[in-house]
Design an enzyme around this catalytic site. Sequence first.
Site, PDB file in Angstrom:
ATOM      1  CG  HIS A   3      27.853  17.965  23.872  1.00  0.00           C
ATOM      2  ND1 HIS A   3      28.846  18.632  24.564  1.00  0.00           N
ATOM      3  CD2 HIS A   3      28.095  16.652  24.038  1.00  0.00           C
ATOM      4  CE1 HIS A   3      29.664  17.746  25.120  1.00  0.00           C
ATOM      5  NE2 HIS A   3      29.230  16.536  24.821  1.00  0.00           N
TER       6      HIS A   3
HETATM    7  O1  RIB Z   1      31.599  17.231  20.938  1.00  0.00           O
HETATM    8  C1  RIB Z   1      30.209  17.067  21.077  1.00  0.00           C
HETATM    9  C2  RIB Z   1      29.561  16.951  19.731  1.00  0.00           C
HETATM   10  O2  RIB Z   1      30.072  15.805  19.041  1.00  0.00           O
HETATM   11  C3  RIB Z   1      28.040  16.722  19.817  1.00  0.00           C
HETATM   12  O3  RIB Z   1      27.416  17.285  18.696  1.00  0.00           O
HETATM   13  C4  RIB Z   1      27.915  15.230  19.777  1.00  0.00           C
HETATM   14  O4  RIB Z   1      26.678  14.786  19.222  1.00  0.00           O
HETATM   15  C5  RIB Z   1      29.030  14.880  18.822  1.00  0.00           C
HETATM   16  O5  RIB Z   1      28.534  15.034  17.498  1.00  0.00           O
END
Ligand code: RIB
Length: 314
Positions: free
Chosen positions: A244
């Site tokens: 992500h």
């Molecule tokens: O949903 C994904 C996000 O939530 C990313 O930033 C992961 O690190 C968590 O913080």
Amino acid sequence: MTNPRKIIIDTDPGQDDAVAILLALASPDEIEVLGITAVAGNVPLPLTQKNARIVCELAGKPDVPVYAGCDAPLARKLVTAEHVHGKTGLDGPTLPDPVMPLQDGHGVEFIIDTLRREPADSVTLCPLGPLTNIATALQTAPDIAPRIREIVLMGGAYFQVGNITPAAEFNIYVDPEAADIVFKSGVPITVMPLDVTHRALVTPDRNSAFRTLGNRVGQAVAEMTDFFERFDIEKYGSEGAPLHDPCVTAYLIRPDLFSGRHVNVEIETQGRLTTGMTVADWWGVSGRAPNATFMGNIDDDGFFALLNERLARL
Ligand code: RIB
Ligand code: CA
């Protein structure tokens, strides 16, 4: 060669946050990290501020100033994600405790002071976790809003719906009031939602490519993504963990890897079932003014090629 882009990374490490930070620190020609502010999210603040320092030292950059920010959302009880990231928040590799100090002073004050000190329109904020620090800075010092060049954040979802509830993505869900403040701030916002990050999957081949980079960073990143992919493969049946947060720092280096639309995005803060949802008006049906560039696609092969090329430098 243009000057490197000045950024503040606001983060809740988290293995994917770690890779985003490593990518930024490996790219000094394009990115100047003015500082890192930790926020409570994946794990509580004492761990996210420690993990941020662990990652800076893993990158061989112990001089990056790391600050602790807010330890709880604006108006709700903290929700964490140890089930994804493990008890430490950085499970997977065995990494030494940090030697570099945590900076004195609050992360929110660092954000405000930096934006007041640096030339207007020169600093980009890169939130990778709940938006508590960013919203608190905007509420405490409204004068900083017009000085922010851009907010490039990982959060939200539209076609990919939610990952912590059926409707909401984790970063927005943890602090929807903060997200509402940020999306109404008038600051230029670029969003890396699950719609994009769920296409940045660490397949077994891509994990092997990290491992064969031949350095400590590659090995650690392979072990980090090995760890947190177990959750996503079981949940989505996907062929690997979605990376992500590195989509944010990759965008700063290679914006051409991404495409999206400038649309209206509002945050649901009252919904019985939909609290934390990013209501993105992808089809322009609301008549509400566009306030964010919401990314919808990624050149994932190009993304991983960039990651490998940069992580190999550390
Ligand atoms: O949903 C994904 C996000 O939530 C990313 O930033 C992961 O690190 C968590 O913080
Ligand atoms: Ca994160």
